[in-house]
Design an enzyme around this catalytic site. Structure first.
Site, PDB file in Angstrom:
ATOM      1  CG  ASP A 273      -2.394  -0.941   1.544  1.00  0.00           C
ATOM      2  OD1 ASP A 273      -1.857  -2.011   0.245  1.00  0.00           O
ATOM      3  OD2 ASP A 273      -3.049  -1.366   2.054  1.00  0.00           O
TER       4      ASP A 273
ATOM      5  CG  ASP B  57      -6.758  -0.145   0.998  1.00  0.00           C
ATOM      6  OD1 ASP B  57      -7.308  -1.579   1.277  1.00  0.00           O
ATOM      7  OD2 ASP B  57      -6.786   0.801   1.881  1.00  0.00           O
TER       8      ASP B  57
ATOM      9  CG  HIS C 197     -11.096   0.998   0.666  1.00  0.00           C
ATOM     10  ND1 HIS C 197     -11.465   0.261   0.493  1.00  0.00           N
ATOM     11  CD2 HIS C 197     -10.615   1.916   0.881  1.00  0.00           C
ATOM     12  CE1 HIS C 197     -10.203  -0.211   2.022  1.00  0.00           C
ATOM     13  NE2 HIS C 197     -10.012   0.672   1.967  1.00  0.00           N
TER      14      HIS C 197
ATOM     15  CG  HIS D 208      -8.453   5.386   3.071  1.00  0.00           C
ATOM     16  ND1 HIS D 208      -9.549   4.692   3.976  1.00  0.00           N
ATOM     17  CD2 HIS D 208      -8.091   3.897   2.564  1.00  0.00           C
ATOM     18  CE1 HIS D 208      -9.684   3.953   4.236  1.00  0.00           C
ATOM     19  NE2 HIS D 208      -8.684   2.833   3.312  1.00  0.00           N
TER      20      HIS D 208
ATOM     21  CE  LYS E  47      -4.374  -3.762   1.301  1.00  0.00           C
ATOM     22  NZ  LYS E  47      -5.045  -2.998   1.989  1.00  0.00           N
TER      23      LYS E  47
ATOM     24  CB  CYS F 249      -2.911  -3.219   5.001  1.00  0.00           C
ATOM     25  SG  CYS F 249      -3.426  -2.356   5.197  1.00  0.00           S
TER      26      CYS F 249
END
Ligand code: VGL
Ligand code: ZN
Length: 208
Positions: free
Chosen positions: A8, A48, A50, A83, A108, A153
């Protein structure tokens, strides 16, 4: 087979991003030195990623503020600022990271109903990303992990690597990582060490 997992290292987790980790940007030059060092057969990055309105965002929980505890699908959940929303600059890997040398990017955190700190599986452990099989199929026996954030993470990924890739040896590269809080970082390091993860610095990698 030796692999490096860059966790990340995204704009969103660096100063100026939406969930800045103190000194997060300082891992970039160390990560680049590890990439250039020639010690790794395989370099993987996690990202990351989202969807808007993800359930880990405080903004999805009326009345809640970022960094308060809440609940997501019946599990306690730290609520974060919005984020690393897909296809926004906040989610991009840091522009100075030598991402052209990265062989594979594992995204992810795409399921709105569960958070995914680990690059290997969701926090409820119900769904795997496929990264463990990917590493196993390529014969990876040694995995070095670094990046952001040590207390979330990075730690979850390191522990899941041990649990999910049979026989793998895992090391955590401390100077190529930063965490959200100092207490969180020292607890994470203690937990990793207690599980047999070696805590090293980049010099140890680079001198071979
Ligand atoms: C992370 C909090 C929320 C991390 C990701 O990369 O450590 N932390 N999402
Ligand atoms: Zn996240």
């Amino acid at each position: 087979m030796k692999a490096l997992l860059l966790t990340d290292i995204q704009i969103g987790f660096c100063p100026g991003g939406n969930l800045p980790v103190p000194e997060g940007d300082q891992v970039v030059s160390v990560a680049n030195a590890l990439i250039d060092g020639g010690q790794y057969d395989l370099i993987v990055a996690s990202q990351d990623w989202h969807p808007p309105g993800h359930g880990s965002f405080a903004s999805s929980h009326p009345g809640k503020q970022p960094f308060e505890m809440g609940e997501l699908s019946g599990m306690p959940q730290m609520l974060w600022p919005d984020h690393c929303v897909q296809n926004t600059s906040d989610a991009e890997l840091h522009p100075e990271l030598k991402s052209e040398e990265v062989h594979f990017i594992q995204r992810k955190g795409e399921n709105r109903r569960v958070d995914s700190y680990s690059a290997f599986r969701d926090n409820d452990k119900a769904h795997s990303t496929g990264l463990a099989d990917f590493l196993q199929e390529r014969g990876v026996t040694e995995l070095d992990i670094c990046g952001l954030a040590t207390d979330y993470c990075v730690k979850f990924s390191a522990l899941d690597a041990l649990d999910m890739v049979p026989g793998i040896k895992v090391r955590f590269i401390e100077d190529a990582s930063r965490g959200i809080t100092p207490e969180g970082v020292s607890a994470a390091i203690d937990e990793m060490r207690a599980r047999g993860i070696e805590i090293i610095d980049s010099r140890k990698v680079l001198k071979g």
